[in-house]
Design an enzyme around this catalytic site. Structure first.
Site, PDB file in Angstrom:
ATOM      1  N   ASP A 277       0.846  -1.190   0.000  1.00 18.76           N
ATOM      2  CA  ASP A 277       0.000   0.000   0.000  1.00 18.76           C
ATOM      3  C   ASP A 277       0.878   1.235   0.000  1.00 18.76           C
ATOM      4  OD1 ASP A 277       1.036   0.104   2.540  1.00 18.76           O
ATOM      5  OD2 ASP A 277      -0.895   0.169   3.577  1.00 18.76           O
ATOM      6  N   ASP A 279       1.516   4.879   2.064  1.00 22.19           N
ATOM      7  CA  ASP A 279       1.255   5.651   3.278  1.00 22.19           C
ATOM      8  C   ASP A 279       1.743   7.080   3.075  1.00 22.19           C
ATOM      9  OD1 ASP A 279       0.320   3.346   4.605  1.00 22.19           O
ATOM     10  OD2 ASP A 279       2.366   2.774   5.137  1.00 22.19           O
ATOM     11  N   ASP A 380      -3.280   5.078   2.428  1.00 19.63           N
ATOM     12  CA  ASP A 380      -3.589   5.632   3.751  1.00 19.63           C
ATOM     13  C   ASP A 380      -3.172   7.098   3.781  1.00 19.63           C
ATOM     14  OD1 ASP A 380      -4.624   3.327   4.695  1.00 19.63           O
ATOM     15  OD2 ASP A 380      -2.988   2.824   6.040  1.00 19.63           O
TER      16      ASP A 380
END
Length: 456
Positions: A277, A279, A380
């Site tokens: 992912d 961040d 995120d």
């Protein structure tokens, strides 16, 4: 009334003298000579045989950590290797220059056993030490905490972290090929699905993604999106993807709050080329200006078609003046920042197929008439007050092992509680401010470790 039972006389207990110590199996003939046999390269079996032989000849044999050892006997090792081995075994009474203990090869041992007494030590018997003992001792000192060690992505021990004998474990392979493991592996890869939910589905007889769709299993909105973009979300995110998403978010932040910054954290900041992912940390140099920024950024990204899913959480952090925050010894790695968990729609303009999500069915067409190819990526977004940004950056950079040991070190060695928000001195009852990661290291009396060397 007299008792009808006869009174038993107490037996006199005989005084037992301590038994004399058991005699030694072999009498010690040379008490001033204490041998230590180096097991390295000699092997445990041969060492045990030579130990028995020496004791039969009247020699004392003790372990490496004994302060009484006077003669160290080695087979096939250099003097430096013997000193390093002794230090690892706990021996600290080493004075190489002073010849204590004396380091010998097995030729001296063989001659001593043949003569039945300690042989005269000649230059041919001695092992030479090239490095100073202090240097060797420093080489053997491996820091206890990961935050004190520099760990690169590419290291010398990569070949040793594989299974050495067979290359695989039969028990592990059996579990990996079991029906339950395979089903759990598939289900837990769905965005928003944990072990508990996956286990429930397995108990209900579901085994595959097709089973979920056919039986119309009740899914949350998060899980529905995760199932829809299953392939993309289980394809590694490339560094180029992370940088492209970072730039999009910077554009959004610039539109919503000029002067605010966006920083790429996580494994990509540590130098990794792929991840699972992205961040991103958002902040503004003027404390308080960051309030309300996330809502505006999400709205801008959504209108531009970049968000396939998003879920926000408000800031639940207590004020730094609250003593309960710092005194909480169970400070976890989780933080309380305002945060958005999202699935990002990353576009690849130009009609070139890139990544697993390229050329999706029903792909959009831009105003210029050029097909738009895209992929789904987990992102995120975390908003931090500027005063807490260095702590958030440190925590969100990782690795997990580095961060865990950093917190353990802070608590046990420095009596401080470190979190993604602050550093609190448990004895002085005060918060320690820091304007950078380097200053946090200074508070903890640690050498600063750059991000690319935190891959423990």
């Amino acid at each position: 009334m007299m008792s009808q039972f006869p009174v038993k006389k107490k037996k006199k207990q005989r005084l037992r003298l301590p038994s004399p110590p058991a005699p030694l199996a072999h009498p010690v003939r040379f008490p001033k000579v204490v041998l230590c046999l180096v097991e390295k390269r000699m092997g445990a079996t041969r060492k045990a045989f030579l130990t028995t032989l020496a004791r039969q000849r009247g020699f004392l044999v003790e372990d490496a950590n004994s302060d009484r050892v006077t003669h160290v006997v080695s087979e096939g090792n250099s003097g430096d290797e013997v000193v390093e081995w002794l230090l690892k075994k706990g021996s600290r009474g080493i004075d190489v220059l002073g010849g204590c203990p004396v380091l010998l090869n097995t030729s001296w041992f063989t001659e001593s056993m043949s003569a039945g007494r300690p042989a005269e030590i000649e230059p041919r018997h001695r092992l030479q030490v090239a490095a100073h003992a202090e240097t060797l001792e420093a080489r053997c000192q491996v820091p206890v905490y990961a935050c004190q060690r520099r760990t690169l992505l590419a290291h010398r021990n990569q070949t040793l972290t594989e299974v050495l004998e067979d290359g695989a474990s039969a028990e592990v392979e059996r579990v990996k090929h079991s029906e339950r493991y395979q089903a759990m592996k598939v289900f837990t890869k769905i965005f928003g699905v944990g072990v508990k939910t996956a286990s429930r589905w397995y108990q209900e007889g579901l085994r595959t993604l097709a089973d979920l769709q056919a039986h119309r299993a009740k899914l949350s909105k998060e899980q529905e999106v995760g199932l829809l973009h299953y392939d993309d979300l289980n394809t590694p995110v490339e560094r180029s993807d992370a940088e492209a998403i970072s730039q999009v978010v910077r554009d959004a932040v610039r539109q919503c709050l000029p002067g605010a910054s966006v920083t790429l954290a996580g494994g990509f900041r540590r130098g990794k080329q792929t991840g699972h992912d992205v961040d991103l940390l958002l902040t503004h140099p003027t404390e308080g200006q960051e309030v309300g920024l996330l809502k505006k950024v999400i709205s801008w990204l959504d209108k531009q078609g970049f968000l396939l899913y998003h879920s926000s959480r408000r800031n639940t952090f207590q004020a730094l003046e609250d003593p309960e925050l710092g005194s909480n010894s169970s400070a976890s790695t989780m933080d309380h920042f305002e945060r958005c968990l999202s699935i990002f729609c990353l576009h690849f303009p130009g009609g070139v197929q890139i990544g697993a999500g390229a050329q999706k069915p029903g792909g959009a067409v831009t105003g210029s008439g050029v097909s738009s190819f895209w992929k789904a990526v987990r992102v995120d977004l975390v908003v931090t007050p500027f005063s807490q940004f260095p702590f958030a950056l440190l925590g969100w950079t990782g690795s997990k092992n580095f961060e865990r040991d950093l917190r353990r070190y802070s608590k046990h060695e420095k009596k401080m509680a470190l979190s993604n928000h602050a550093l609190y001195h448990l004895e002085q009852k005060t918060f320690l401010t820091a304007a950078s990661e380097e200053e946090i290291s200074q508070h903890l009396d640690l050498e600063y470790v750059p991000p690319e060397e935190r891959n423990s």
